[in-house]
Design a protein around this motif. Sequence first.
Motif, PDB file in Angstrom:
ATOM      1  N   ARG A   4      -2.363   0.369   9.880  1.00 48.56           N
ATOM      2  CA  ARG A   4      -1.737  -0.983   9.352  1.00 48.56           C
ATOM      3  C   ARG A   4      -2.846  -1.755   8.893  1.00 48.56           C
ATOM      4  O   ARG A   4      -2.553  -2.602   8.094  1.00 48.56           O
ATOM      5  CB  ARG A   4      -1.531  -1.787  10.969  1.00 48.56           C
ATOM      6  CG  ARG A   4      -2.848  -1.936  11.695  1.00 48.56           C
ATOM      7  CD  ARG A   4      -2.317  -2.758  13.043  1.00 48.56           C
ATOM      8  NE  ARG A   4      -3.629  -2.701  13.829  1.00 48.56           N
ATOM      9  CZ  ARG A   4      -3.898  -1.851  14.759  1.00 48.56           C
ATOM     10  NH1 ARG A   4      -3.121  -0.851  14.931  1.00 48.56           N
ATOM     11  NH2 ARG A   4      -5.041  -2.193  15.452  1.00 48.56           N
ATOM     12  N   ASP A   5      -4.239  -1.325   8.863  1.00 49.07           N
ATOM     13  CA  ASP A   5      -5.380  -2.067   7.843  1.00 49.07           C
ATOM     14  C   ASP A   5      -5.204  -1.564   6.614  1.00 49.07           C
ATOM     15  O   ASP A   5      -5.219  -2.295   5.551  1.00 49.07           O
ATOM     16  CB  ASP A   5      -6.526  -1.426   8.718  1.00 49.07           C
ATOM     17  CG  ASP A   5      -6.827  -1.775   9.810  1.00 49.07           C
ATOM     18  OD1 ASP A   5      -6.249  -3.099  10.448  1.00 49.07           O
ATOM     19  OD2 ASP A   5      -7.368  -1.008  10.875  1.00 49.07           O
ATOM     20  N   ILE A   6      -4.944  -0.301   6.281  1.00 48.06           N
ATOM     21  CA  ILE A   6      -4.648   0.337   4.907  1.00 48.06           C
ATOM     22  C   ILE A   6      -3.712  -0.368   4.271  1.00 48.06           C
ATOM     23  O   ILE A   6      -3.469  -0.686   2.963  1.00 48.06           O
ATOM     24  CB  ILE A   6      -4.672   1.760   5.013  1.00 48.06           C
ATOM     25  CG1 ILE A   6      -5.801   2.369   5.522  1.00 48.06           C
ATOM     26  CG2 ILE A   6      -4.387   2.342   3.767  1.00 48.06           C
ATOM     27  CD1 ILE A   6      -5.959   3.913   5.842  1.00 48.06           C
ATOM     28  N   VAL A   7      -2.506  -0.327   5.047  1.00 48.98           N
ATOM     29  CA  VAL A   7      -1.193  -0.903   4.468  1.00 48.98           C
ATOM     30  C   VAL A   7      -1.456  -2.457   4.015  1.00 48.98           C
ATOM     31  O   VAL A   7      -1.113  -2.930   3.042  1.00 48.98           O
ATOM     32  CB  VAL A   7      -0.334  -1.010   5.524  1.00 48.98           C
ATOM     33  CG1 VAL A   7       1.208  -1.875   5.010  1.00 48.98           C
ATOM     34  CG2 VAL A   7       0.368   0.465   5.389  1.00 48.98           C
ATOM     35  N   GLU A   8      -2.162  -3.186   4.996  1.00 48.64           N
ATOM     36  CA  GLU A   8      -2.503  -4.637   5.093  1.00 48.64           C
ATOM     37  C   GLU A   8      -3.202  -4.888   3.512  1.00 48.64           C
ATOM     38  O   GLU A   8      -2.960  -5.753   2.958  1.00 48.64           O
ATOM     39  CB  GLU A   8      -3.212  -5.316   5.940  1.00 48.64           C
ATOM     40  CG  GLU A   8      -3.324  -6.676   5.832  1.00 48.64           C
ATOM     41  CD  GLU A   8      -4.062  -7.456   7.167  1.00 48.64           C
ATOM     42  OE1 GLU A   8      -4.563  -8.532   6.916  1.00 48.64           O
ATOM     43  OE2 GLU A   8      -4.160  -6.779   7.915  1.00 48.64           O
ATOM     44  N   GLY A   9      -4.251  -3.948   3.367  1.00 47.84           N
ATOM     45  CA  GLY A   9      -5.259  -4.166   2.284  1.00 47.84           C
ATOM     46  C   GLY A   9      -4.597  -4.016   1.073  1.00 47.84           C
ATOM     47  O   GLY A   9      -4.661  -4.536  -0.047  1.00 47.84           O
ATOM     48  N   LEU A  10      -3.629  -2.778   0.928  1.00 48.61           N
ATOM     49  CA  LEU A  10      -2.923  -2.490  -0.224  1.00 48.61           C
ATOM     50  C   LEU A  10      -2.025  -3.637  -0.412  1.00 48.61           C
ATOM     51  O   LEU A  10      -1.835  -3.746  -1.559  1.00 48.61           O
ATOM     52  CB  LEU A  10      -2.525  -1.053  -0.067  1.00 48.61           C
ATOM     53  CG  LEU A  10      -3.401   0.031   0.050  1.00 48.61           C
ATOM     54  CD1 LEU A  10      -2.916   1.335   0.068  1.00 48.61           C
ATOM     55  CD2 LEU A  10      -4.636  -0.017  -0.978  1.00 48.61           C
TER      56      LEU A  10
END
Length: 238
Positions: A86-92
């Motif tokens: 979810r962090d990777i998705v949020e950042g991208l």
Amino acid sequence: MRVAALDDDTVQLDLVKCTLESIGHDCHVYAESAALRRALQRESFDLLVLDWHLPDGNGPDIVRWVRANVKDRVPILFVTNRHQERDIVEGLTAGADDYMVKPMRVGELVARVRALLRRAYVELPPDEQVWGRYRFLPTVRRLEVDGAPVALTQKEFDLALFLFQNPGRLLSRQHLLEAIWGNANPPGTELMSRSLDTHVSRVRKVLGLRPEGGFRLASIYGQGYRFETVLAMPGGPD
């Protein structure tokens, strides 16, 4: 290339700086997001490397601010402890171009930075680069306009080629000084600033960079210069 790195961990920041400078980039470091925001309002960079957790903000908010306030779409790489999907998705989703999880591995950082820069900036052939009437031969430092050689000093040639390679980008004065004169010169000194203006003026005059010729070199008050394609010219960069 000119890189800005943001991280409140000074050890991590030093490692990023040393790694990127070891492969030929100029790296400017910031420990607070406010300092980076101020820099982005007056400076130009080719790449941003951002941490997520900062004393005065968080990474996704910074990315969103950059995308809303910086006209040129500078590539952004997250280097962070946040490793959940979810962090990777949020950042991208916020607008970052790539994501790297700490602990940082030097080889991976180098590979990701090189990949981002390849995608963002066209790699031109080293022996001949052509824009309309202008033919650059970088290996022998020769410029021809309409087939006739143009007399330029080494720095004037470097400046002209750098401008043609970065059409439409707002290039800050310090960006140009570092790209053409290198880090050996004191940043922002009056002498270097006057030298830059002199070189820009001569390149504009000698190359005829006027709208009727298809290209324009515009001064942006308080920031730097923008080299623009005014008319569609045949050939583009060959």
